[in-house]
Write an enzyme that holds these catalytic residues in place. Structure first.
Site, short mmCIF file in Angstrom:
data_model
loop_
_atom_site.label_atom_id
_atom_site.label_comp_id
_atom_site.label_asym_id
_atom_site.label_seq_id
_atom_site.Cartn_x
_atom_site.Cartn_y
_atom_site.Cartn_z
N ARG A 136 -5.21 -3.44 -3.34
CA ARG A 136 -4.09 -4.29 -2.91
C ARG A 136 -4.41 -5.79 -2.97
NH1 ARG A 136 -1.17 -1.47 2.33
NH2 ARG A 136 -0.74 0.55 1.41
N ASP A 209 -0.81 -6.51 3.36
CA ASP A 209 -1.44 -6.66 2.04
C ASP A 209 -0.69 -5.96 0.91
OD1 ASP A 209 -1.99 -4.07 2.70
OD2 ASP A 209 -4.17 -4.26 2.67
N ASP A 210 0.44 -5.35 1.23
CA ASP A 210 1.27 -4.77 0.16
C ASP A 210 2.56 -5.58 0.00
OD1 ASP A 210 2.29 -4.06 2.59
OD2 ASP A 210 2.47 -1.92 2.16
N ASP A 296 3.11 -5.51 15.59
CA ASP A 296 4.37 -6.24 15.39
C ASP A 296 5.31 -6.05 16.57
OD1 ASP A 296 4.68 -3.59 14.64
OD2 ASP A 296 5.66 -4.00 12.73
N HIS A 320 8.98 -2.41 2.59
CA HIS A 320 9.26 -1.16 1.87
C HIS A 320 9.96 -0.14 2.75
CE1 HIS A 320 5.81 0.59 3.91
NE2 HIS A 320 5.04 -0.38 3.46
N1 UDP Z 1 -4.09 -1.09 7.35
C1 UDP Z 1 -5.27 -1.16 8.05
N2 UDP Z 1 -6.03 -0.03 8.17
C2 UDP Z 1 -5.66 1.14 7.59
C3 UDP Z 1 -4.46 1.20 6.91
C4 UDP Z 1 -3.69 0.06 6.79
O1 UDP Z 1 -5.63 -2.23 8.55
O2 UDP Z 1 -6.37 2.14 7.74
C5 UDP Z 1 -3.30 -2.31 7.19
C6 UDP Z 1 -2.95 -2.54 5.75
O3 UDP Z 1 -3.94 -3.30 5.12
C7 UDP Z 1 -1.61 -3.22 5.83
C8 UDP Z 1 -1.01 -2.71 7.12
O4 UDP Z 1 -2.09 -2.14 7.87
O5 UDP Z 1 -1.73 -4.62 5.90
C9 UDP Z 1 0.03 -1.67 6.88
O6 UDP Z 1 -0.57 -0.60 6.19
P1 UDP Z 1 0.22 0.26 5.12
O7 UDP Z 1 0.97 -0.64 4.20
O8 UDP Z 1 -0.78 1.18 4.47
O9 UDP Z 1 1.18 1.14 5.99
P2 UDP Z 1 2.65 0.89 6.50
O10 UDP Z 1 2.48 0.67 7.97
O11 UDP Z 1 3.22 -0.29 5.79
O12 UDP Z 1 3.36 2.12 6.14
MN MN Z 2 2.94 -1.12 3.95
#
Ligand code: UDP
Ligand code: MN
Length: 385
Positions: A136, A209-210, A296, A320
């Site tokens: 990422r 980071d995505d 958040d 997303h």
């Molecule tokens: N993240 C983290 N540890 C993990 C998985 C994710 O710190 O084991 C961070 C990741 O780098 C990103 C955020 O948490 O900035 C959200 O992760 P992700 O996009 O995988 O999941 P989402 O919550 O968006 O579905």
């Molecule tokens: Mn994400």
């Protein structure tokens, strides 16, 4: 004449009934759901209900709210995307929770005039973790971070000499756990916040980071608001304020809005300073533990519930959790874009460009769509050819 008056009265009555029905409908669509269960680890972003322990089955109304699974039509959206204004209006009629719409007029500062905000006034913190350094962070460094190298810091959980060099020392090893749970996420957010305070910048913008950041648009957004006033700019992922049980007052529920971290959010320095008694020096983690919600939500709780400040909804931020493939027109005026994979389906912005097999996230294509003359794009196109 009398007939006309009668007709007018009848017409008015019909109109009023329609308005009332509409209000009742909107109210029925709202109503926060309690999420004060024993454990909540923050995985709601994935829509993984299994993470709830003893929660009502529709604890966060995930299916209705996130609308983002490919093939499923978003419920609210004419254009397919959330309408936070509608949400805000409906919620105002329902609860005493205040949410302000993004309104440029509002942004006219009450306070004194300052020089126009520029990129140098913004602190952009990207939350990441070791396992995403290659997959990422590299994409971000190849694309939008090129436009904000000095302003962007990465909060991670390990040392990485290569990235440290590439970012000119902007990788911060928080020593937080690398997991995706409430404690780890709050631990990183607490440090993002502390580093921002130290930076003396006007604006604190958090990004995952995505997430692709359209840097000039981000700056343009911030230029509309005064950093010496209290601003919390973001986009909620829920259609209603989140409700939790107040652990200090039995039987009492609390409701507050929060900006979803995945879409990115920005906080003015004035507001960040007011958050300090509740957020600085790791206190954000304590609050997160108290309410048992992730980073958040904890930010939203501190700003909205504790400080009584409002969230200003910025429609042009896109996580997303939205149906990104429906986001086609006006890409250049959008501020953030994200990507994700649900099973074998990608939720990405559809934009022409590089081969999807080489650019599955579409972030390179998006970047070169927005900045076609960017040097990086030329070499990327060449590499592909
Ligand atoms: N993240 C983290 N540890 C993990 C998985 C994710 O710190 O084991 C961070 C990741 O780098 C990103 C955020 O948490 O900035 C959200 O992760 P992700 O996009 O995988 O999941 P989402 O919550 O968006 O579905
Ligand atoms: Mn994400």
């Amino acid at each position: 004449m009398r007939l006309t008056v009668r007709k007018a009265v009848q017409g008015t009555a019909v109109f009023c009934s329609l308005v009332c029905l509409n209000i009742l409908y909107q109210v029925s669509q709202q109503g926060g759901t309690e999420v004060g269960g024993p454990e909540f680890d923050g995985s709601y972003r994935h829509g993984r209900r299994a993470q709830f322990v003893q929660e009502p089955p529709d604890a966060l109304d995930l299916v209705k709210t996130f609308n983002a699974v490919p093939g499923r039509r978003p419920r609210s959206a004419k254009g397919g995307l959330d309408d936070s204004h509608q949400r805000a209006n409906a919620s105002r009629s329902l609860t005493n929770v205040k949410v302000s719409d993004h309104n440029v007029d509002q942004s006219k500062s009450k306070g004194k005039k300052h020089r126009l905000t520029n990129l140098g006034d913004v602190y952009i913190s990207v939350k990441t973790t070791q396992k995403y350094h290659q997959s990422r962070v590299k994409i971000l460094l190849d694309t939008w971070v090129q436009l904000a190298r000095e302003q962007t810091y990465f909060f991670t959980d390990t040392d990485d000499a290569e990235l440290q060099k590439r970012t000119n020392g902007h990788m911060i090893n928080t020593n937080c756990s690398g997991q995706h749970n409430r404690q780890a996420l709050c631990c990183k957010m607490a440090q993002e916040y502390d580093y921002f305070l130290q930076s003396k910048k006007r604006w604190f913008c958090h990004i995952d980071d995505d997430t692709y950041v359209n840097v000039p648009e981000l700056v343009r957004l911030l230029q509309q608001y005064n950093h010496t006033d209290d601003w919390y700019l973001g986009k909620p992922s829920l259609k209603h304020p989140i409700e939790i049980v107040d652990r200090e007052n039995q039987g009492v529920k609390l409701a507050f809005w929060f900006a979803t971290g995945g879409a990115g959010f920005c906080i003015s320095r004035s507001l960040a300073l007011k958050m300090s008694p509740h957020a600085s020096g790791g206190r954000l983690m304590t609050v997160g533990e108290k309410i048992r919600l992730p980073d958040d939500c904890t930010i939203g709780y501190i700003i909205h519930h504790v400080l009584g400040k409002r969230l200003t909804v910025i429609q042009n931020l896109h996580s997303h959790l939205e149906a990104l493939w429906l986001l086609r027109d006006g890409l250049s005026s959008q501020i953030t874009f994200s990507y994700s994979q649900y099973g074998d389906k990608m939720n990405v912005v559809e934009v022409a460009g590089f081969d999807p097999s080489q650019d599955p996230t579409r972030l390179y294509s998006l970047h070169c769509h927005l900045f076609p003359y960017f040097k990086q794009c030329e070499s990327l196109y060449k590499k592909q050819a």
